[in-house]
Design an enzyme around this catalytic site. Structure first.
Site, mmCIF file in Angstrom:
data_model
loop_
_atom_site.group_PDB
_atom_site.id
_atom_site.type_symbol
_atom_site.label_atom_id
_atom_site.label_comp_id
_atom_site.label_asym_id
_atom_site.label_seq_id
_atom_site.Cartn_x
_atom_site.Cartn_y
_atom_site.Cartn_z
ATOM 1 N N ARG A 1 -11.416 21.615 36.869
ATOM 2 C CA ARG A 1 -10.998 20.806 35.709
ATOM 3 C C ARG A 1 -12.046 19.724 35.418
ATOM 4 O O ARG A 1 -12.469 19.542 34.273
ATOM 5 C CB ARG A 1 -9.642 20.161 35.976
ATOM 6 C CG ARG A 1 -9.135 19.327 34.793
ATOM 7 C CD ARG A 1 -7.815 18.633 35.109
ATOM 8 N NE ARG A 1 -6.742 19.605 35.270
ATOM 9 C CZ ARG A 1 -6.215 19.952 36.437
ATOM 10 N NH1 ARG A 1 -6.682 19.416 37.556
ATOM 11 N NH2 ARG A 1 -5.232 20.825 36.496
ATOM 12 N N ASN B 1 -14.780 20.097 32.058
ATOM 13 C CA ASN B 1 -14.767 19.119 30.971
ATOM 14 C C ASN B 1 -16.089 18.382 30.835
ATOM 15 O O ASN B 1 -16.586 18.175 29.717
ATOM 16 C CB ASN B 1 -13.629 18.114 31.191
ATOM 17 C CG ASN B 1 -12.273 18.653 30.776
ATOM 18 O OD1 ASN B 1 -11.915 18.631 29.611
ATOM 19 N ND2 ASN B 1 -11.524 19.151 31.739
ATOM 20 N N SER C 1 -8.322 23.795 41.303
ATOM 21 C CA SER C 1 -7.987 23.191 40.005
ATOM 22 C C SER C 1 -8.613 21.807 39.875
ATOM 23 O O SER C 1 -9.085 21.431 38.797
ATOM 24 C CB SER C 1 -6.468 23.111 39.833
ATOM 25 O OG SER C 1 -5.885 22.249 40.798
#
Length: 282
Positions: A222, A226, A218
């Site tokens: 993440r 982005n 994660s």
């Protein structure tokens, strides 16, 4: 555009390709001159652009903070000193609020992560064609490369290898401190005896194991997702007519500053939270 390309698709693919060094199928070592050649190099290929930019930004971070420390003044603080003190106080406050153990490593680690990730993210604000054009000129004129076949992807956090490398380093610290604080038996017990007790050991291990492995995944995805999406939008804007480029790139760049800071902050905070959990004894 940085490189003359027959299609918009080729332009986009060129900007999303890393400068890759590795072993060619024939056994020789060198730089890949196409996406296909890079994929054929396999697992041990190195993204030279990611390594160079991330190391350079790390050195810049150390140099700036060292210079501020050497020239510190209580009477007439410089702008750099004020900025460094602001960063240190901000990170120190975040650690004190979130980390509940005793470890002198956590605050310096958190500061390093926040500033380093922020600097790498901030490379996304550099015009998408600037550094690729420079890299192409250097490759063609100094190394004899073919014009248009020099790749340079200059935002390290848009490379999943970089974000995964950082998250795996955090994961190694999680495992290390979990065993150091709780012992091997305590760490194993935490994975096998919670949350449903000794009669549900296989289910507990599956549940806790997935949760443990999800932490580095994660963290990495993440940040990568982005920043990759943000970079892709900048590239898509760059293929539009000149007038539209300015009309769209400036507002997006202003909004993207928020993403750059926020993603660095989230990576730092999750690192602190995960390491705090590793120091907690149940």
């Amino acid at each position: 555009m940085a490189i003359e390309s027959p299609t918009t698709s080729a332009y986009i693919q060129h900007h999303l390709q890393n400068l890759t060094f590795g072993q060619h199928p024939d056994g020789s070592w060198g730089i890949a001159h196409s996406a296909k050649a890079a994929s054929e190099m396999g697992f041990w290929a190195i993204h030279l652009d990611t390594m160079a930019i991330s190391i350079a930004l790390g050195v810049l971070f150390l140099w700036l903070f060292r210079m501020a420390a050497k020239k510190v003044s209580a009477d007439t603080p410089s702008g750099l000193q004020n900025f460094v003190e602001l960063m240190v106080e901000f990170v120190d406050g975040s650690v004190k609020e979130t980390f509940h153990g005793k470890n002198k490593v956590i605050a310096p680690l958190a500061l390093t992560i926040f500033v380093w990730v922020f600097l790498m993210n901030a490379m996304d604000l550099v015009p998408v064609d600037f550094l690729p054009v420079v890299a192409n000129w250097v490759g063609v004129n100094l190394f004899g490369a073919t014009d248009g076949h020099v790749y340079f992807k200059f935002v390290p956090t848009t490379d999943v290898n970089a974000t995964l490398g950082m998250s795996l380093s955090v994961f190694a610290l999680i495992i290390y401190y979990s065993i150091k604080v709780k012992g091997v038996s305590g760490f194993v017990g935490e994975l096998t005896l919670q949350p449903f007790g000794k009669w549900m050991i296989p289910f507990n291990l599956l549940l806790e194991g997935v949760g443990l492995l999800a932490k580095p995944v994660s963290l990495a995805l993440r940040l990568f997702g982005n920043l990759y999406a943000g970079e892709l939008i900048f590239i898509l804007i760059a293929v539009l007519p000149w007038g539209l480029q300015w009309a769209l790139s400036v507002p997006w760049a202003i909004f993207h500053i928020l993403i750059i800071v926020l993603q660095a902050f989230i990576f730092m905070m999750l690192t602190i939270v995960y390491l705090s959990m590793a120091h907690e004894e149940h």
